[in-house]
Design a protein around this motif. Structure first.
Motif, PDB file in Angstrom:
ATOM      1  N   ARG A 169       0.847  -1.184   0.000  1.00 64.04           N
ATOM      2  CA  ARG A 169       0.000   0.000   0.000  1.00 64.04           C
ATOM      3  C   ARG A 169       0.886   1.239   0.000  1.00 64.04           C
ATOM      4  NH1 ARG A 169      -5.302   0.562   1.079  1.00 64.04           N
ATOM      5  NH2 ARG A 169      -5.464  -1.503   2.041  1.00 64.04           N
ATOM      6  N   VAL A 170       0.677   2.120  -0.983  1.00 64.82           N
ATOM      7  CA  VAL A 170       1.414   3.369  -1.106  1.00 64.82           C
ATOM      8  C   VAL A 170       0.386   4.491  -1.066  1.00 64.82           C
ATOM      9  CG1 VAL A 170       3.031   4.714  -2.475  1.00 64.82           C
ATOM     10  CG2 VAL A 170       3.128   2.210  -2.545  1.00 64.82           C
ATOM     11  N   GLY A 171       0.299   5.172   0.074  1.00 67.63           N
ATOM     12  CA  GLY A 171      -0.755   6.158   0.227  1.00 67.63           C
ATOM     13  C   GLY A 171      -2.107   5.483   0.121  1.00 67.63           C
ATOM     14  N   ASP A 172      -2.933   5.958  -0.791  1.00 65.78           N
ATOM     15  CA  ASP A 172      -4.263   5.370  -0.996  1.00 65.78           C
ATOM     16  C   ASP A 172      -4.261   4.280  -2.065  1.00 65.78           C
ATOM     17  OD1 ASP A 172      -5.359   7.129   0.874  1.00 65.78           O
ATOM     18  OD2 ASP A 172      -5.664   8.687  -0.635  1.00 65.78           O
ATOM     19  N   LEU A 173      -3.103   4.003  -2.661  1.00 63.18           N
ATOM     20  CA  LEU A 173      -3.008   2.997  -3.717  1.00 63.18           C
ATOM     21  C   LEU A 173      -2.656   1.642  -3.117  1.00 63.18           C
ATOM     22  CD1 LEU A 173      -2.861   2.181  -6.755  1.00 63.18           C
ATOM     23  CD2 LEU A 173      -0.429   2.810  -6.664  1.00 63.18           C
ATOM     24  N   GLU A 174      -3.452   0.645  -3.443  1.00 57.77           N
ATOM     25  CA  GLU A 174      -3.180  -0.718  -3.000  1.00 57.77           C
ATOM     26  C   GLU A 174      -2.752  -1.554  -4.198  1.00 57.77           C
ATOM     27  OE1 GLU A 174      -5.784  -4.559  -1.996  1.00 57.77           O
ATOM     28  OE2 GLU A 174      -6.309  -2.792  -0.793  1.00 57.77           O
ATOM     29  N   VAL A 175      -1.652  -2.303  -4.041  1.00 54.88           N
ATOM     30  CA  VAL A 175      -1.157  -3.186  -5.096  1.00 54.88           C
ATOM     31  C   VAL A 175      -1.225  -4.617  -4.577  1.00 54.88           C
ATOM     32  CG1 VAL A 175       0.726  -3.695  -6.684  1.00 54.88           C
ATOM     33  CG2 VAL A 175       0.414  -1.363  -5.854  1.00 54.88           C
ATOM     34  N   PRO A 176      -2.343  -5.329  -4.815  1.00 50.64           N
ATOM     35  CA  PRO A 176      -2.423  -6.730  -4.377  1.00 50.64           C
ATOM     36  C   PRO A 176      -1.394  -7.576  -5.118  1.00 50.64           C
ATOM     37  CG  PRO A 176      -4.587  -5.857  -4.983  1.00 50.64           C
ATOM     38  CD  PRO A 176      -3.558  -4.886  -5.475  1.00 50.64           C
ATOM     39  N   VAL A 177      -0.966  -8.636  -4.479  1.00 53.60           N
ATOM     40  CA  VAL A 177       0.090  -9.453  -5.048  1.00 53.60           C
ATOM     41  C   VAL A 177      -0.344 -10.104  -6.361  1.00 53.60           C
ATOM     42  CG1 VAL A 177      -0.461 -11.590  -3.825  1.00 53.60           C
ATOM     43  CG2 VAL A 177       1.918 -11.080  -4.424  1.00 53.60           C
ATOM     44  N   GLN A 178      -1.647 -10.381  -6.513  1.00 58.54           N
ATOM     45  CA  GLN A 178      -2.089 -11.025  -7.756  1.00 58.54           C
ATOM     46  C   GLN A 178      -1.993 -10.080  -8.951  1.00 58.54           C
ATOM     47  OE1 GLN A 178      -4.005 -10.560  -5.083  1.00 58.54           O
ATOM     48  NE2 GLN A 178      -6.142 -10.140  -5.615  1.00 58.54           N
ATOM     49  N   ASN A 179      -1.847  -8.777  -8.694  1.00 57.24           N
ATOM     50  CA  ASN A 179      -1.685  -7.817  -9.791  1.00 57.24           C
ATOM     51  C   ASN A 179      -0.224  -7.596 -10.151  1.00 57.24           C
ATOM     52  OD1 ASN A 179      -4.422  -7.575  -9.665  1.00 57.24           O
ATOM     53  ND2 ASN A 179      -4.447  -5.493  -8.839  1.00 57.24           N
ATOM     54  N   LEU A 180       0.671  -8.214  -9.407  1.00 61.45           N
ATOM     55  CA  LEU A 180       2.105  -8.018  -9.644  1.00 61.45           C
ATOM     56  C   LEU A 180       2.618  -8.949 -10.724  1.00 61.45           C
ATOM     57  CD1 LEU A 180       3.662  -7.731  -6.082  1.00 61.45           C
ATOM     58  CD2 LEU A 180       3.719  -5.982  -7.852  1.00 61.45           C
ATOM     59  N   ARG A 181       3.540  -8.423 -11.527  1.00 59.52           N
ATOM     60  CA  ARG A 181       4.225  -9.260 -12.504  1.00 59.52           C
ATOM     61  C   ARG A 181       5.728  -9.287 -12.230  1.00 59.52           C
ATOM     62  NH1 ARG A 181       2.109  -9.136 -18.485  1.00 59.52           N
ATOM     63  NH2 ARG A 181       0.501 -10.291 -17.381  1.00 59.52           N
ATOM     64  N   GLY A 182       6.288  -8.153 -11.815  1.00 60.04           N
ATOM     65  CA  GLY A 182       7.718  -8.108 -11.565  1.00 60.04           C
ATOM     66  C   GLY A 182       8.074  -7.065 -10.524  1.00 60.04           C
ATOM     67  N   VAL A 183       9.243  -7.256  -9.882  1.00 55.74           N
ATOM     68  CA  VAL A 183       9.770  -6.332  -8.879  1.00 55.74           C
ATOM     69  C   VAL A 183      11.266  -6.185  -9.129  1.00 55.74           C
ATOM     70  CG1 VAL A 183      10.129  -5.902  -6.421  1.00 55.74           C
ATOM     71  CG2 VAL A 183       8.055  -7.085  -7.184  1.00 55.74           C
ATOM     72  N   GLU A 207      11.475  -7.680   2.805  1.00 55.51           N
ATOM     73  CA  GLU A 207      10.688  -8.770   3.362  1.00 55.51           C
ATOM     74  C   GLU A 207       9.480  -9.069   2.474  1.00 55.51           C
ATOM     75  OE1 GLU A 207      11.148 -10.435   6.844  1.00 55.51           O
ATOM     76  OE2 GLU A 207      13.005 -10.012   5.743  1.00 55.51           O
ATOM     77  N   TRP A 208       8.836  -8.019   1.975  1.00 56.08           N
ATOM     78  CA  TRP A 208       7.687  -8.190   1.080  1.00 56.08           C
ATOM     79  C   TRP A 208       8.106  -8.883  -0.210  1.00 56.08           C
ATOM     80  CZ3 TRP A 208       7.304  -5.287  -3.590  1.00 56.08           C
ATOM     81  CH2 TRP A 208       6.093  -5.450  -4.281  1.00 56.08           C
ATOM     82  N   ALA A 209       9.231  -8.445  -0.790  1.00 54.88           N
ATOM     83  CA  ALA A 209       9.700  -9.046  -2.038  1.00 54.88           C
ATOM     84  C   ALA A 209      10.074 -10.510  -1.854  1.00 54.88           C
ATOM     85  CB  ALA A 209      10.895  -8.269  -2.575  1.00 54.88           C
ATOM     86  N   GLU A 210      10.553 -10.852  -0.682  1.00 52.24           N
ATOM     87  CA  GLU A 210      10.882 -12.253  -0.398  1.00 52.24           C
ATOM     88  C   GLU A 210       9.619 -13.098  -0.281  1.00 52.24           C
ATOM     89  OE1 GLU A 210      13.351 -15.344  -0.100  1.00 52.24           O
ATOM     90  OE2 GLU A 210      14.145 -13.296  -0.172  1.00 52.24           O
ATOM     91  N   ALA A 211       8.532 -12.461   0.216  1.00 54.24           N
ATOM     92  CA  ALA A 211       7.320 -13.213   0.510  1.00 54.24           C
ATOM     93  C   ALA A 211       6.387 -13.368  -0.678  1.00 54.24           C
ATOM     94  CB  ALA A 211       6.562 -12.536   1.663  1.00 54.24           C
ATOM     95  N   VAL A 212       6.523 -12.522  -1.717  1.00 52.77           N
ATOM     96  CA  VAL A 212       5.578 -12.611  -2.829  1.00 52.77           C
ATOM     97  C   VAL A 212       5.744 -13.975  -3.518  1.00 52.77           C
ATOM     98  CG1 VAL A 212       5.470 -10.119  -3.195  1.00 52.77           C
ATOM     99  CG2 VAL A 212       7.151 -11.479  -4.469  1.00 52.77           C
ATOM    100  N   PRO A 213       4.673 -14.525  -4.069  1.00 52.48           N
ATOM    101  CA  PRO A 213       4.720 -15.884  -4.634  1.00 52.48           C
ATOM    102  C   PRO A 213       5.582 -15.968  -5.888  1.00 52.48           C
ATOM    103  CG  PRO A 213       2.584 -14.886  -5.028  1.00 52.48           C
ATOM    104  CD  PRO A 213       3.310 -13.957  -4.111  1.00 52.48           C
ATOM    105  N   GLY A 214       5.802 -17.207  -6.307  1.00 48.22           N
ATOM    106  CA  GLY A 214       6.744 -17.489  -7.382  1.00 48.22           C
ATOM    107  C   GLY A 214       6.369 -16.950  -8.739  1.00 48.22           C
ATOM    108  N   HIS A 215       5.101 -16.611  -8.976  1.00 53.04           N
ATOM    109  CA  HIS A 215       4.742 -16.093 -10.291  1.00 53.04           C
ATOM    110  C   HIS A 215       5.272 -14.682 -10.510  1.00 53.04           C
ATOM    111  CE1 HIS A 215       1.442 -13.959  -8.161  1.00 53.04           C
ATOM    112  NE2 HIS A 215       1.536 -13.106  -9.169  1.00 53.04           N
ATOM    113  N   VAL A 216       5.705 -14.012  -9.421  1.00 51.92           N
ATOM    114  CA  VAL A 216       6.261 -12.663  -9.525  1.00 51.92           C
ATOM    115  C   VAL A 216       7.764 -12.770  -9.723  1.00 51.92           C
ATOM    116  CG1 VAL A 216       6.503 -10.425  -8.413  1.00 51.92           C
ATOM    117  CG2 VAL A 216       4.459 -11.808  -7.986  1.00 51.92           C
TER     118      VAL A 216
END
Length: 290
Positions: A50-64, A92-101
């Motif tokens: 969550r960045v301010g009012d923007l939420e980025v759920p993990v299922q919307n992630l493709r890359g970091v 810690e967040w980047a370590e925890a995101v699932p393998g599809h990211v």
């Protein structure tokens, strides 16, 4: 969505951001020096950034892509502490995101460069030559190693950048008693830098009169590696869990391919051509479906 974290002044990160922007690829750039109101939290059954009012759920992630820095005295103590907590939380967040990211690179994989001896064991297992090496805090052992091999290089054993230099029998090595130090037999030959980006590989031959080309004049030219050597580079990146790696090779005068290390957060821009081939490959890799 692709998340980028680091400094706008950092060319490797900024070049990828610019390419994503030019392509119209959805991305979120978190400037390490100024971003605020960033939290990582579970939302229902989801892990979200969550960045301010923007939420980025993990299922919307493709890359970091993470390239944070220690800002040191560039900021005051309170801000330094805040940014350190932010960087820790994002790692810690980047370590925890699932393998599809696709995370470049997951913090656990990046740790391999914190121990060059550990990396060397993997490098040797995969078929690269590794020069005779001594890790010691004993000045007498260091002097004996230098006397045995004549020309010896010395460098740090961690991921902290050090200037690689040659030591000889007349050098005072007494200071090694205060810090574990790595010595290696000097290998004459031709230097190469290889960048592995996912399934792609970019190799350059380096011409320099300096022992450590980073601190002297050098020229570069694209190179083709023998197929078995290229395959070993890919295998090394996979073994270390790296989506992006900068691998230092030397084709020795004895006809063997030596590998010094695999950099887990390479500043590749000196090797990138006018068309930004490496940055483009990295943008492609971050954007691709797994």
């Amino acid at each position: 969505m692709i998340v980028l974290y680091g400094l706008r002044s950092d060319a490797p990160l900024e070049n990828v951001r610019q390419l994503l922007a030019d392509r119209g690829t959805p991305h979120l750039f978190l400037d390490q020096a100024s971003c605020t109101r960033v939290t990582v939290q579970p939302v229902g059954a989801r892990l979200a950034l969550r960045v301010g009012d923007l939420e980025v759920p993990v299922q919307n992630l493709r890359g970091v892509y993470l390239r944070s820095y220690d800002l040191g005295d560039a900021v005051d103590a309170a801000e330094r502490d805040r940014l350190a907590r932010l960087s820790f939380g994002l790692r810690e967040w980047a370590e925890a995101v699932p393998g599809h990211v696709r995370v470049v690179n997951r913090p656990s994989a990046g740790l391999s460069n914190h121990s060059k001896p550990r990396q060397s064991a993997v490098i040797e297992r995969l078929g690269f030559a590794v020069p005779e090496t001594l890790l010691t805090t004993d000045p007498d052992a260091a002097q004996a190693f230098v006397a045995q091999h004549g020309r010896v290089i010395v460098k740090s054993i961690s991921g902290t950048r050090s200037i690689v230099r040659i030591v000889g029998p007349d050098d005072d090595l007494g200071a090694v008693r205060w810090c574990p130090t790595q010595f290696q037999r000097f290998v004459a030959g031709v230097e190469y830098r290889v960048h592995v980006v996912g399934q792609r590989l970019f190799a350059h031959r380096i011409r320099s009169q300096s022992v450590d080309y980073r601190y002297g004049g050098f020229t570069l030219e694209p190179a083709d590696l023998p197929a078995p050597v290229a395959a070993r580079c890919h295998a090394l990146a996979r073994a270390l869990g790296l989506e992006l790696a900068g691998i230092d090779l030397r084709f020795g005068s004895d006809g063997r391919w030596y590998c010094w290390e695999a950099n887990t957060s390479p500043a590749y821009t000196s090797f990138d051509g006018p068309d930004h081939e490496i940055a483009s490959a990295l943008a492609d890799h971050l954007s691709a479906d797994s």
